[in-house]
Design a protein around this motif. Structure first.
Motif, PDB file in Angstrom:
ATOM      1  N   GLU A   3       0.810  -1.215   0.000  1.00  0.00           N
ATOM      2  CA  GLU A   3       0.000   0.000   0.000  1.00  0.00           C
ATOM      3  C   GLU A   3       0.849   1.272   0.000  1.00  0.00           C
ATOM      4  OE1 GLU A   3      -3.951  -0.471   2.159  1.00  0.00           O
ATOM      5  OE2 GLU A   3      -2.647  -1.793   3.344  1.00  0.00           O
ATOM      6  N   ILE A   4       1.815   1.294  -0.908  1.00  0.00           N
ATOM      7  CA  ILE A   4       2.715   2.457  -0.980  1.00  0.00           C
ATOM      8  C   ILE A   4       2.530   3.275  -2.251  1.00  0.00           C
ATOM      9  CG2 ILE A   4       4.462   1.431   0.511  1.00  0.00           C
ATOM     10  CD1 ILE A   4       6.076   0.734  -1.984  1.00  0.00           C
ATOM     11  N   TYR A   5       1.892   2.714  -3.273  1.00  0.00           N
ATOM     12  CA  TYR A   5       1.774   3.413  -4.555  1.00  0.00           C
ATOM     13  C   TYR A   5       0.355   3.895  -4.820  1.00  0.00           C
ATOM     14  CZ  TYR A   5       6.395   1.582  -5.697  1.00  0.00           C
ATOM     15  OH  TYR A   5       7.731   1.299  -5.686  1.00  0.00           O
ATOM     16  N   ASP A   6       0.282   5.069  -5.432  1.00  0.00           N
ATOM     17  CA  ASP A   6      -0.990   5.593  -5.921  1.00  0.00           C
ATOM     18  C   ASP A   6      -1.276   5.101  -7.336  1.00  0.00           C
ATOM     19  OD1 ASP A   6      -1.724   7.540  -3.702  1.00  0.00           O
ATOM     20  OD2 ASP A   6       0.295   8.223  -4.224  1.00  0.00           O
ATOM     21  N   GLY A   7      -0.246   4.636  -8.022  1.00  0.00           N
ATOM     22  CA  GLY A   7      -0.420   4.135  -9.375  1.00  0.00           C
ATOM     23  C   GLY A   7       0.729   3.251  -9.792  1.00  0.00           C
ATOM     24  N   VAL A   8       0.433   2.282 -10.647  1.00  0.00           N
ATOM     25  CA  VAL A   8       1.460   1.431 -11.257  1.00  0.00           C
ATOM     26  C   VAL A   8       1.246   1.463 -12.770  1.00  0.00           C
ATOM     27  CG1 VAL A   8       2.359  -0.910 -11.526  1.00  0.00           C
ATOM     28  CG2 VAL A   8       1.724  -0.080  -9.254  1.00  0.00           C
ATOM     29  N   TRP A   9       2.307   1.801 -13.486  1.00  0.00           N
ATOM     30  CA  TRP A   9       2.297   1.939 -14.938  1.00  0.00           C
ATOM     31  C   TRP A   9       3.099   0.776 -15.516  1.00  0.00           C
ATOM     32  CZ3 TRP A   9       0.262   5.078 -18.706  1.00  0.00           C
ATOM     33  CH2 TRP A   9       0.948   5.219 -19.913  1.00  0.00           C
ATOM     34  N   ALA A  10       2.423  -0.161 -16.186  1.00  0.00           N
ATOM     35  CA  ALA A  10       3.084  -1.333 -16.770  1.00  0.00           C
ATOM     36  C   ALA A  10       2.827  -1.325 -18.278  1.00  0.00           C
ATOM     37  CB  ALA A  10       2.562  -2.609 -16.134  1.00  0.00           C
ATOM     38  N   HIS A  11       3.584  -0.523 -18.977  1.00  0.00           N
ATOM     39  CA  HIS A  11       3.366  -0.256 -20.401  1.00  0.00           C
ATOM     40  C   HIS A  11       4.160  -1.241 -21.253  1.00  0.00           C
ATOM     41  CE1 HIS A  11       3.502   2.196 -24.176  1.00  0.00           C
ATOM     42  NE2 HIS A  11       2.252   2.438 -23.815  1.00  0.00           N
ATOM     43  N   PHE A  12       3.513  -2.312 -21.678  1.00  0.00           N
ATOM     44  CA  PHE A  12       4.132  -3.350 -22.489  1.00  0.00           C
ATOM     45  C   PHE A  12       5.405  -3.893 -21.837  1.00  0.00           C
ATOM     46  CE2 PHE A  12       1.557  -0.917 -25.528  1.00  0.00           C
ATOM     47  CZ  PHE A  12       0.793  -1.947 -26.056  1.00  0.00           C
ATOM     48  N   SER A  13       5.299  -4.214 -20.564  1.00  0.00           N
ATOM     49  CA  SER A  13       6.421  -4.807 -19.840  1.00  0.00           C
ATOM     50  C   SER A  13       6.062  -6.184 -19.279  1.00  0.00           C
ATOM     51  CB  SER A  13       6.869  -3.877 -18.708  1.00  0.00           C
ATOM     52  OG  SER A  13       5.788  -3.569 -17.831  1.00  0.00           O
ATOM     53  N   LEU A  14       4.908  -6.294 -18.636  1.00  0.00           N
ATOM     54  CA  LEU A  14       4.504  -7.567 -18.040  1.00  0.00           C
ATOM     55  C   LEU A  14       4.278  -8.660 -19.075  1.00  0.00           C
ATOM     56  CD1 LEU A  14       2.123  -6.404 -15.178  1.00  0.00           C
ATOM     57  CD2 LEU A  14       4.141  -7.852 -14.905  1.00  0.00           C
ATOM     58  N   LEU A  15       4.193  -8.314 -20.346  1.00  0.00           N
ATOM     59  CA  LEU A  15       4.045  -9.325 -21.383  1.00  0.00           C
ATOM     60  C   LEU A  15       5.280 -10.215 -21.506  1.00  0.00           C
ATOM     61  CD1 LEU A  15       5.865  -7.514 -23.323  1.00  0.00           C
ATOM     62  CD2 LEU A  15       3.748  -6.811 -24.403  1.00  0.00           C
ATOM     63  N   HIS A  16       6.378  -9.822 -20.845  1.00  0.00           N
ATOM     64  CA  HIS A  16       7.576 -10.660 -20.853  1.00  0.00           C
ATOM     65  C   HIS A  16       7.581 -11.672 -19.706  1.00  0.00           C
ATOM     66  CE1 HIS A  16       9.308  -8.526 -24.161  1.00  0.00           C
ATOM     67  NE2 HIS A  16       9.424  -7.394 -23.508  1.00  0.00           N
ATOM     68  N   ALA A  17       6.573 -11.643 -18.854  1.00  0.00           N
ATOM     69  CA  ALA A  17       6.493 -12.597 -17.742  1.00  0.00           C
ATOM     70  C   ALA A  17       5.858 -13.901 -18.211  1.00  0.00           C
ATOM     71  CB  ALA A  17       5.659 -12.006 -16.609  1.00  0.00           C
ATOM     72  N   PRO A  18       6.378 -15.051 -17.786  1.00  0.00           N
ATOM     73  CA  PRO A  18       5.734 -16.328 -18.121  1.00  0.00           C
ATOM     74  C   PRO A  18       4.305 -16.364 -17.588  1.00  0.00           C
ATOM     75  CG  PRO A  18       7.928 -16.687 -17.207  1.00  0.00           C
ATOM     76  CD  PRO A  18       7.607 -15.240 -16.999  1.00  0.00           C
ATOM     77  N   ARG A  19       3.442 -17.036 -18.293  1.00  0.00           N
ATOM     78  CA  ARG A  19       2.039 -17.105 -17.900  1.00  0.00           C
ATOM     79  C   ARG A  19       1.885 -17.662 -16.483  1.00  0.00           C
ATOM     80  NH1 ARG A  19      -1.905 -16.748 -21.901  1.00  0.00           N
ATOM     81  NH2 ARG A  19      -3.220 -18.187 -20.745  1.00  0.00           N
ATOM     82  N   LYS A  20       2.685 -18.656 -16.122  1.00  0.00           N
ATOM     83  CA  LYS A  20       2.542 -19.261 -14.800  1.00  0.00           C
ATOM     84  C   LYS A  20       2.939 -18.298 -13.686  1.00  0.00           C
ATOM     85  CE  LYS A  20       7.126 -21.485 -14.792  1.00  0.00           C
ATOM     86  NZ  LYS A  20       7.835 -22.795 -14.722  1.00  0.00           N
ATOM     87  N   ALA A  21       3.751 -17.297 -14.005  1.00  0.00           N
ATOM     88  CA  ALA A  21       4.190 -16.324 -13.002  1.00  0.00           C
ATOM     89  C   ALA A  21       3.287 -15.098 -12.939  1.00  0.00           C
ATOM     90  CB  ALA A  21       5.624 -15.881 -13.290  1.00  0.00           C
ATOM     91  N   PHE A  22       2.438 -14.923 -13.939  1.00  0.00           N
ATOM     92  CA  PHE A  22       1.642 -13.695 -14.047  1.00  0.00           C
ATOM     93  C   PHE A  22       0.742 -13.449 -12.839  1.00  0.00           C
ATOM     94  CE2 PHE A  22      -1.577 -10.973 -16.296  1.00  0.00           C
ATOM     95  CZ  PHE A  22      -0.713  -9.933 -16.598  1.00  0.00           C
ATOM     96  N   PRO A  23       0.013 -14.456 -12.335  1.00  0.00           N
ATOM     97  CA  PRO A  23      -0.816 -14.204 -11.143  1.00  0.00           C
ATOM     98  C   PRO A  23       0.003 -13.741  -9.935  1.00  0.00           C
ATOM     99  CG  PRO A  23      -1.482 -16.239 -12.212  1.00  0.00           C
ATOM    100  CD  PRO A  23      -0.203 -15.817 -12.857  1.00  0.00           C
ATOM    101  N   ARG A  24       1.194 -14.273  -9.784  1.00  0.00           N
ATOM    102  CA  ARG A  24       2.048 -13.866  -8.671  1.00  0.00           C
ATOM    103  C   ARG A  24       2.446 -12.397  -8.787  1.00  0.00           C
ATOM    104  NH1 ARG A  24       6.017 -17.143  -9.573  1.00  0.00           N
ATOM    105  NH2 ARG A  24       7.663 -15.760 -10.303  1.00  0.00           N
ATOM    106  N   HIS A  25       2.768 -11.983  -9.997  1.00  0.00           N
ATOM    107  CA  HIS A  25       3.146 -10.580 -10.203  1.00  0.00           C
ATOM    108  C   HIS A  25       1.959  -9.648  -9.994  1.00  0.00           C
ATOM    109  CE1 HIS A  25       6.859 -12.223 -11.431  1.00  0.00           C
ATOM    110  NE2 HIS A  25       6.553 -12.458 -12.689  1.00  0.00           N
ATOM    111  N   LEU A  26       0.785 -10.051 -10.456  1.00  0.00           N
ATOM    112  CA  LEU A  26      -0.412  -9.231 -10.236  1.00  0.00           C
ATOM    113  C   LEU A  26      -0.703  -9.085  -8.753  1.00  0.00           C
ATOM    114  CD1 LEU A  26      -2.884 -10.464 -13.008  1.00  0.00           C
ATOM    115  CD2 LEU A  26      -1.580  -8.327 -12.970  1.00  0.00           C
ATOM    116  N   ALA A  27      -0.513 -10.168  -8.000  1.00  0.00           N
ATOM    117  CA  ALA A  27      -0.747 -10.108  -6.552  1.00  0.00           C
ATOM    118  C   ALA A  27       0.222  -9.133  -5.886  1.00  0.00           C
ATOM    119  CB  ALA A  27      -0.612 -11.500  -5.946  1.00  0.00           C
TER     120      ALA A  27
END
Length: 204
Positions: A97-121
């Motif tokens: 709870e430290i950020y007012d916004g997160v900007w992920a502009h064509f970056s998270l698409l490099h994460a493996p699908r199996k890791a994506f839920p972990r990164h979103l969390a």
């Protein structure tokens, strides 16, 4: 674990990539994101590349943390914009709870699908309730390397929306289009704008 080949491609092509992003024209999507932030708010530029977006955020009065896995991109960000980048992967998203916004502009698409839920969390945990999350992805199915050897994961609209909702986000806007990327291929994309729902209260 970050894909080493993807990082190598960005390290090698950092200058060319950064030159493509150089423009005197405001980027309306970024300006709208900044407009939605509280005055002096804190934001995370996730996968910041050469730092142009983070620099703009700071120029408009925000406190911007920049994170990228490419050391060459980090060096360019410091050289061109005076932006100090923390070199790390999506697994280095920290804080609660430290950020007012997160900007992920064509970056998270490099994460493996199996890791994506972990990164979103991790992103949801790092955001304040009501904080904004902008995520841009290439649309499609599956995962694999592009012609340059960069690793990509692809998502359809409903799958991506469902994953954000499962992680604690409420999607309020969806955008679609196609553009020619660094590899020279015309690719379809999807951009989702979301707000972070309140975190569950732990039982006492």
């Amino acid at each position: 674990m970050a894909d080493r080949k993807t990082i190598e491609v960005y390290d090698t092509g950092a200058t060319d990539y950064a030159d493509r992003l150089t423009s005197d024209k405001p980027y309306p999507r970024l300006e709208a994101f900044i407009d939605a932030m509280p005055e002096g708010g804190r934001v995370l530029d996730l996968g910041c590349g050469p730092g142009n977006a983070a620099a703009r955020m700071m120029a408009r009065g925000l406190k911007a943390d920049a994170l990228d896995a490419s050391e060459a991109m980090a060096a360019l960000a410091l050289e061109r914009y005076g932006v100090s980048v923390r070199v790390g992967t999506f697994d280095d998203i920290t804080g609660a709870e430290i950020y007012d916004g997160v900007w992920a502009h064509f970056s998270l698409l490099h994460a493996p699908r199996k890791a994506f839920p972990r990164h979103l969390a991790a992103i949801r945990t790092a955001l304040k309730a009501g904080g904004r999350f902008m995520v841009a992805m290439k649309s499609g199915e599956g995962e694999g390397a592009d012609s340059l050897g960069r690793f990509y994961s692809y998502y359809g609209e409903e799958e991506l929306v469902g994953m954000l909702e499962a992680a604690g986000f409420e999607v309020f806007e969806r955008e679609f289009g196609e553009d020619k990327g660094f590899a020279g291929k015309l690719d379809p994309w999807i951009i989702l704008h979301a707000v972070a729902s309140p975190l569950p209260v732990a039982p006492t």
